[in-house]
Design an enzyme around this catalytic site. Sequence first.
Site, PDB file in Angstrom:
ATOM      1  N   ILE A 175       2.944  20.791  44.379  1.00 19.41           N
ATOM      2  CA  ILE A 175       4.000  20.711  43.371  1.00 19.41           C
ATOM      3  C   ILE A 175       4.896  19.496  43.622  1.00 19.41           C
ATOM      4  CG2 ILE A 175       5.824  21.967  42.191  1.00 19.41           C
ATOM      5  CD1 ILE A 175       2.963  23.230  42.083  1.00 19.41           C
ATOM      6  N   GLY A 192     -11.025  -8.471  53.536  1.00 20.23           N
ATOM      7  CA  GLY A 192     -10.376  -7.793  54.652  1.00 20.23           C
ATOM      8  C   GLY A 192      -8.909  -7.529  54.420  1.00 20.23           C
ATOM      9  N   GLU A 234      -3.346  16.862  36.873  1.00 19.70           N
ATOM     10  CA  GLU A 234      -3.167  17.203  35.450  1.00 19.70           C
ATOM     11  C   GLU A 234      -4.501  17.302  34.714  1.00 19.70           C
ATOM     12  OE1 GLU A 234       0.123  16.046  33.161  1.00 19.70           O
ATOM     13  OE2 GLU A 234       1.287  15.335  34.862  1.00 19.70           O
ATOM     14  N   SER A 265     -11.340  14.933  35.939  1.00 20.15           N
ATOM     15  CA  SER A 265     -12.190  14.240  34.975  1.00 20.15           C
ATOM     16  C   SER A 265     -13.195  15.197  34.350  1.00 20.15           C
ATOM     17  CB  SER A 265     -12.926  13.086  35.659  1.00 20.15           C
ATOM     18  OG  SER A 265     -12.004  12.096  36.094  1.00 20.15           O
TER      19      SER A 265
END
Length: 378
Positions: A157, A338, A361, A364
């Site tokens: 949260i 690098g 939220e 995918s």
Amino acid sequence: MDLELSEEHAALRATVEEFAQKEVAPVIGGFYERAEFPYELVAKMAAMGLFGLPFGEEHGGMGGDYFALCLALEELARVDSSVAITLEAGVSLGAMPIHRFGTDSQKARWLPQLAAGERLGAFGLTEPGGGTDAGATRTTARLDGDEWVINGSKCFITNSGTDITELVTVTARTAGDEISAIIVPSGTPGFTVSEKYSKVGWSASDTRELFFDDVRVPAENLLGEQGRGYAQFLSILDEGRIAIAALSVGLAQGCVDESVRYAHEREAFGRPIGRYQSIQFQIADMEVRAHTARLAYYAAAAKMLAGKPFKKEAAIAKLVASNAAMDNARTATQVFGGYGFMNEYPVGRFYRDAKILEIGEGTSEVQRMLIARTLGLQ
């Protein structure tokens, strides 16, 4: 179809861009490495009115719209995602549910300080055993006289344990399969927060686990209709996906910005690496991804502001933009070689921050599921 920003939106974008470059960029690396919440930057964002962008002046807001918030998030995330997610969660997850579903008294009590950014709100949906299955809520709330008694826990949260956190709105089972939303003020007896998570990215944002042990709040802290909490927050998440898409676009564009700058400065075999076609093509592809993702969230925001159904467009925007952020972060790190693995360069932060955008939220996979459903594929 006009894709040009209005004068007001363009001015806002320029203001936030200047703030991000001059105020955030020089100091955020230190906050990030110390995993320290940037109270000073949050206070400055509050003074600019960013937390009140989509709220009416009657509640202490700026009288703007949700698209204005998205533009601000994009510009912040071009520099750093921790401050961007603090704003996004504070507005779309902390204050927006009260704005959308609160009573007049709830709005009068909490919205002005949330819209002013003086205090932060959080949104407690995810649970340790639930994850993506947000409907598998185990936290319970029962009425005892004129009080709700809440028991359970929430995880991951954002903004839940800062010194300026005012409240967390939590989902809980109020009867059988019925899920409702209840506002729990910080400091309520029995409500505790864990120490901050040790995270891969977003290290300067606040993320914690929450625990509720016979937490009592007034019955009037019910947010919206009893039994409608899950449906209410699904609608909040649809809006939030557009905001996360904007944040993702900002990160993707930040990768382009840093790569172009580095390609001019870094020399190999006697000339700047930006003169090599292999580098040019990588950066060109990064710009294509950022541009395409921006168009996707613009389209979703346009539908939302027009009052039209936008669930599919929000899912597309979130999916395309989070993929763009992840791909651009990977490519930018490769362009830097690098040095891209060193924390002194922003692309190192971008790489660490990008992955959560494909998870938070709605993963995918969830976005693909939502898109498929809108096509009639149940």
